[in-house]
Design a protein around this motif. Structure first.
Motif, PDB file in Angstrom:
ATOM      1  N   VAL A 370      18.401  50.920  14.831  1.00 60.26           N
ATOM      2  CA  VAL A 370      17.929  49.639  15.368  1.00 60.26           C
ATOM      3  C   VAL A 370      19.071  48.631  15.514  1.00 60.26           C
ATOM      4  CG1 VAL A 370      16.473  47.631  14.914  1.00 60.26           C
ATOM      5  CG2 VAL A 370      15.541  49.927  14.628  1.00 60.26           C
ATOM      6  N   PRO A 371      19.918  48.432  14.491  1.00 54.91           N
ATOM      7  CA  PRO A 371      21.051  47.511  14.678  1.00 54.91           C
ATOM      8  C   PRO A 371      21.985  47.957  15.799  1.00 54.91           C
ATOM      9  CG  PRO A 371      20.701  47.950  12.353  1.00 54.91           C
ATOM     10  CD  PRO A 371      19.823  48.890  13.090  1.00 54.91           C
ATOM     11  N   TYR A 372      22.216  49.255  15.894  1.00 55.09           N
ATOM     12  CA  TYR A 372      23.120  49.772  16.927  1.00 55.09           C
ATOM     13  C   TYR A 372      22.599  49.443  18.317  1.00 55.09           C
ATOM     14  CZ  TYR A 372      26.313  53.070  19.231  1.00 55.09           C
ATOM     15  OH  TYR A 372      27.287  53.628  20.020  1.00 55.09           O
ATOM     16  N   LEU A 373      21.294  49.632  18.512  1.00 51.96           N
ATOM     17  CA  LEU A 373      20.699  49.344  19.817  1.00 51.96           C
ATOM     18  C   LEU A 373      20.567  47.838  20.048  1.00 51.96           C
ATOM     19  CD1 LEU A 373      17.881  52.067  19.875  1.00 51.96           C
ATOM     20  CD2 LEU A 373      20.095  52.122  21.052  1.00 51.96           C
ATOM     21  N   THR A 374      20.163  47.113  19.002  1.00 48.56           N
ATOM     22  CA  THR A 374      19.974  45.669  19.132  1.00 48.56           C
ATOM     23  C   THR A 374      21.271  44.957  19.502  1.00 48.56           C
ATOM     24  OG1 THR A 374      18.177  45.699  17.507  1.00 48.56           O
ATOM     25  CG2 THR A 374      19.238  43.579  17.931  1.00 48.56           C
ATOM     26  N   LEU A 375      22.364  45.376  18.868  1.00 46.56           N
ATOM     27  CA  LEU A 375      23.660  44.728  19.102  1.00 46.56           C
ATOM     28  C   LEU A 375      24.451  45.389  20.226  1.00 46.56           C
ATOM     29  CD1 LEU A 375      24.660  44.190  15.353  1.00 46.56           C
ATOM     30  CD2 LEU A 375      23.620  42.544  16.916  1.00 46.56           C
ATOM     31  N   ARG A 376      23.856  46.409  20.831  1.00 44.82           N
ATOM     32  CA  ARG A 376      24.464  47.086  21.990  1.00 44.82           C
ATOM     33  C   ARG A 376      25.883  47.551  21.695  1.00 44.82           C
ATOM     34  NH1 ARG A 376      22.393  43.034  26.906  1.00 44.82           N
ATOM     35  NH2 ARG A 376      20.159  43.228  26.430  1.00 44.82           N
ATOM     36  N   ARG A 377      25.994  48.377  20.670  1.00 43.41           N
ATOM     37  CA  ARG A 377      27.300  48.828  20.212  1.00 43.41           C
ATOM     38  C   ARG A 377      27.901  49.948  21.055  1.00 43.41           C
ATOM     39  NH1 ARG A 377      28.933  44.477  17.715  1.00 43.41           N
ATOM     40  NH2 ARG A 377      28.083  44.150  15.622  1.00 43.41           N
ATOM     41  N   GLY A 378      27.092  50.646  21.859  1.00 42.90           N
ATOM     42  CA  GLY A 378      27.655  51.724  22.658  1.00 42.90           C
ATOM     43  C   GLY A 378      26.604  52.730  23.065  1.00 42.90           C
ATOM     44  N   SER A 379      27.079  53.894  23.466  1.00 46.38           N
ATOM     45  CA  SER A 379      26.188  54.942  23.943  1.00 46.38           C
ATOM     46  C   SER A 379      25.516  55.661  22.781  1.00 46.38           C
ATOM     47  CB  SER A 379      26.974  55.958  24.778  1.00 46.38           C
ATOM     48  OG  SER A 379      27.863  56.690  23.945  1.00 46.38           O
ATOM     49  N   LEU A 380      24.441  56.395  23.101  1.00 49.85           N
ATOM     50  CA  LEU A 380      23.740  57.172  22.092  1.00 49.85           C
ATOM     51  C   LEU A 380      24.629  58.281  21.549  1.00 49.85           C
ATOM     52  CD1 LEU A 380      21.077  57.538  20.600  1.00 49.85           C
ATOM     53  CD2 LEU A 380      20.319  59.059  22.443  1.00 49.85           C
ATOM     54  N   TRP A 381      25.463  58.859  22.400  1.00 48.93           N
ATOM     55  CA  TRP A 381      26.376  59.905  21.941  1.00 48.93           C
ATOM     56  C   TRP A 381      27.364  59.346  20.907  1.00 48.93           C
ATOM     57  CZ3 TRP A 381      27.296  64.638  20.938  1.00 48.93           C
ATOM     58  CH2 TRP A 381      28.597  65.108  20.762  1.00 48.93           C
ATOM     59  N   GLU A 382      27.912  58.164  21.160  1.00 46.59           N
ATOM     60  CA  GLU A 382      28.827  57.539  20.200  1.00 46.59           C
ATOM     61  C   GLU A 382      28.112  57.271  18.876  1.00 46.59           C
ATOM     62  OE1 GLU A 382      31.964  54.926  22.849  1.00 46.59           O
ATOM     63  OE2 GLU A 382      29.902  54.196  22.703  1.00 46.59           O
ATOM     64  N   TYR A 383      26.847  56.871  18.981  1.00 45.98           N
ATOM     65  CA  TYR A 383      26.068  56.637  17.765  1.00 45.98           C
ATOM     66  C   TYR A 383      25.916  57.915  16.950  1.00 45.98           C
ATOM     67  CZ  TYR A 383      21.982  56.139  14.774  1.00 45.98           C
ATOM     68  OH  TYR A 383      21.124  56.164  13.694  1.00 45.98           O
ATOM     69  N   LEU A 384      25.545  59.007  17.606  1.00 49.39           N
ATOM     70  CA  LEU A 384      25.318  60.271  16.909  1.00 49.39           C
ATOM     71  C   LEU A 384      26.599  60.762  16.235  1.00 49.39           C
ATOM     72  CD1 LEU A 384      23.036  62.096  19.514  1.00 49.39           C
ATOM     73  CD2 LEU A 384      22.352  61.108  17.315  1.00 49.39           C
ATOM     74  N   VAL A 385      27.707  60.653  16.943  1.00 46.99           N
ATOM     75  CA  VAL A 385      28.987  61.083  16.368  1.00 46.99           C
ATOM     76  C   VAL A 385      29.324  60.284  15.124  1.00 46.99           C
ATOM     77  CG1 VAL A 385      31.480  61.167  16.766  1.00 46.99           C
ATOM     78  CG2 VAL A 385      29.907  61.947  18.546  1.00 46.99           C
ATOM     79  N   THR A 386      29.030  58.979  15.175  1.00 49.74           N
ATOM     80  CA  THR A 386      29.362  58.110  14.035  1.00 49.74           C
ATOM     81  C   THR A 386      28.402  58.302  12.880  1.00 49.74           C
ATOM     82  OG1 THR A 386      30.218  56.461  15.592  1.00 49.74           O
ATOM     83  CG2 THR A 386      29.815  55.735  13.336  1.00 49.74           C
ATOM     84  N   VAL A 387      27.101  58.376  13.160  1.00 47.47           N
ATOM     85  CA  VAL A 387      26.119  58.418  12.079  1.00 47.47           C
ATOM     86  C   VAL A 387      26.216  59.716  11.275  1.00 47.47           C
ATOM     87  CG1 VAL A 387      24.146  59.455  13.312  1.00 47.47           C
ATOM     88  CG2 VAL A 387      23.749  57.769  11.502  1.00 47.47           C
ATOM     89  N   VAL A 388      26.579  60.826  11.922  1.00 52.61           N
ATOM     90  CA  VAL A 388      26.701  62.074  11.161  1.00 52.61           C
ATOM     91  C   VAL A 388      27.937  62.058  10.259  1.00 52.61           C
ATOM     92  CG1 VAL A 388      25.473  63.453  12.879  1.00 52.61           C
ATOM     93  CG2 VAL A 388      27.966  63.252  13.021  1.00 52.61           C
ATOM     94  N   SER A 389      28.848  61.120  10.519  1.00 55.23           N
ATOM     95  CA  SER A 389      30.040  60.999   9.681  1.00 55.23           C
ATOM     96  C   SER A 389      29.790  60.174   8.426  1.00 55.23           C
ATOM     97  CB  SER A 389      31.183  60.352  10.479  1.00 55.23           C
ATOM     98  OG  SER A 389      31.446  61.045  11.666  1.00 55.23           O
ATOM     99  N   VAL A 390      28.691  59.409   8.430  1.00 55.84           N
ATOM    100  CA  VAL A 390      28.435  58.498   7.318  1.00 55.84           C
ATOM    101  C   VAL A 390      28.135  59.230   6.010  1.00 55.84           C
ATOM    102  CG1 VAL A 390      26.894  56.706   6.446  1.00 55.84           C
ATOM    103  CG2 VAL A 390      27.748  56.577   8.795  1.00 55.84           C
ATOM    104  N   PRO A 391      27.178  60.184   5.958  1.00 55.06           N
ATOM    105  CA  PRO A 391      26.880  60.844   4.666  1.00 55.06           C
ATOM    106  C   PRO A 391      28.082  61.524   4.015  1.00 55.06           C
ATOM    107  CG  PRO A 391      25.109  61.251   6.235  1.00 55.06           C
ATOM    108  CD  PRO A 391      26.219  60.609   7.007  1.00 55.06           C
TER     109      PRO A 391
END
Length: 432
Positions: A370-391
């Motif tokens: 939700v924050p990623y989409l709300t703040l328009r941080r980038g593409s969905l692909w960029e989100y997926l690449v980043t979020v899988v790196s978090v854990p």
């Protein structure tokens, strides 16, 4: 064989305890996610913020802007210039550089301070004999040299937009029991590398999902130590800044809440700053925060429990204050699970693995998408690449920081405040 079985059972017990700790922390995040879902479905917010008061220039209060500094070089000069661009009457804007530096930072700062004074700004460049109390000690020392009723706190690398005080101060003054106001923070170097992108995703989640939702729910939330305002009356009612914790910001926020004050969260305008762009620097920052939270928990958890707050509010406060328990729990769960698998085989622990993966997936996506989409941080692909790196990164930080956290829990000595090294990337607007 008997010895190995005893060892396996022992680590299964540790694994169970660690998983329960992760469920407590993860459950608090799931509750925040649920609140947001309920708000979307019902179309109503849990709390409607009080409208800001309308103030003429004559009615505006005196504001003290405090900027703590320690060996920051030219960043200190940049910070002074940025503070001077704030849209506030010069005669009511008071700027303090709380300079505990032991290098050549005072040289850079003194020259800029003199230039700004020549332009009519009230600039105090305050130096102390020692760093007693670290940041909290510097803030307290500066506060004693001013009578301003509203205090703005900015870390050395944060550059508030020109209109920040004009928007934030009326929101603070509209609520007579608001002790502090925390603005959402942006990060100018969000896209520098993979590490800053991970931090940006997590910090967007912290502000948009955690801070904002806790505020709307009427729960305790933290002051982040920068990009915020304090009422002097609330600081004094809470007992002032205290240097007995590395998280002096959380410490004061909890004590203010215990003194019947509360905070306000403001989404816009955001206050830009920097995140560490090197792994070692991030580890230093995370270790300080983790140890500071432990110190606050040890100091104030009993007071929270003994307060007249509702059970729901106490539980939400526990979830906040004890949030850093994630790191030792994650480290213990990782080590225990590996040992259990080696001794008992993978199949035996598949349900535990599946449960943890589901919990991680729900929390990670629910808190960050939700924050990623709300703040328009980038593409969905960029989100997926980043979020899988978090854990994986959090597991690494858990194993890295867990020993220090446990040591802080059982230590009664004071710890050294280790600053997070910063690069000179913050933009500074021109002073008019």
């Amino acid at each position: 064989m008997i010895v190995l079985e005893v060892v396996r059972v022992f680590f299964e017990i540790l694994l169970t305890l660690a998983v329960l700790g992760l469920v407590f922390v993860g459950g608090s995040f799931l509750l925040l996610i649920a609140i947001n879902i309920i708000e979307v479905v019902t179309g109503t917010r849990w709390r409607t913020p009080i409208a800001p008061v309308k103030l003429s220039n004559e009615m505006l209060p005196h504001v003290l802007v405090q900027i703590p500094a320690f060996n920051e070089g030219e960043l200190a000069a940049d910070a002074l210039r940025a503070a001077a661009t704030l849209d506030w009457p010069k005669q009511k804007l008071h700027i303090q550089l709380l300079d505990d530096s032991t290098d050549d930072t005072p040289v850079f700062a003194a020259a800029v301070a003199e230039q700004l004074r020549a332009q009519g700004f009230d600039i105090q460049h305050l130096r102390r004999e020692d760093r007693s109390g670290f940041k909290a000690g510097a803030l307290a020392a500066g506060l004693a040299k001013s009578t301003a009723p509203v205090i703005a706190v900015l870390d050395i690398d944060f550059r508030p937009p020109r209109e920040w005080l004009r928007v934030a101060v009326p929101h603070l003054l509209a609520d007579p029991r608001a002790g502090f106001l925390q603005s959402r923070c942006e990060f100018s170097n969000y896209r520098t590398n993979w590490l800053t992108r991970i931090q940006g995703l997590m910090l967007d989640s912290h502000y948009v999902m955690e801070q904002a939702t806790r505020y709307r729910a009427g729960w305790l939330f933290q002051f982040n130590g920068t990009g915020g305002l304090w009422r002097r009356a609330a600081i004094e009612a809470a007992g002032g800044w205290s240097g007995d914790s590395l998280c002096e910001d959380l410490d004061l926020a909890v004590r203010a809440e215990l003194a019947n004050w509360h905070g306000i969260f403001l989404m816009e305008p955001a206050v830009p700053g920097l995140v560490p762009d090197q792994l070692g620097h991030w580890r230093t920052q995370q270790s300080r925060w983790s140890n500071g939270f432990v110190q606050v928990a040890r100091k104030l958890i009993g007071d929270v429990w003994a307060s007249n707050w509702s059970f729901r509010k106490k539980l939400s406060a526990f979830a906040l204050i004890l949030i850093q328990a994630f790191y030792p729990c994650a480290a213990l769960a990782t080590v225990s699970l590996i040992i259990c698998i080696l001794l008992g085989g993978v199949a035996r622990y598949v349900p535990v693995i599946e449960f943890l993966l589901v919990l991680i997936a729900l929390v990670a996506t629910g808190m960050t998408l939700v924050p990623y989409l709300t703040l328009r941080r980038g593409s969905l692909w960029e989100y997926l690449v980043t979020v899988v790196s978090v854990p994986p990164m959090l597991v690494f930080m858990s194993v890295s920081n867990a020993p220090a956290i446990v040591g802080t829990l059982f230590s009664r000595g004071r710890e050294e405040f280790k600053r997070t090294p910063k690069s000179r990337q913050a933009t500074t607007p021109e002073v008019n």
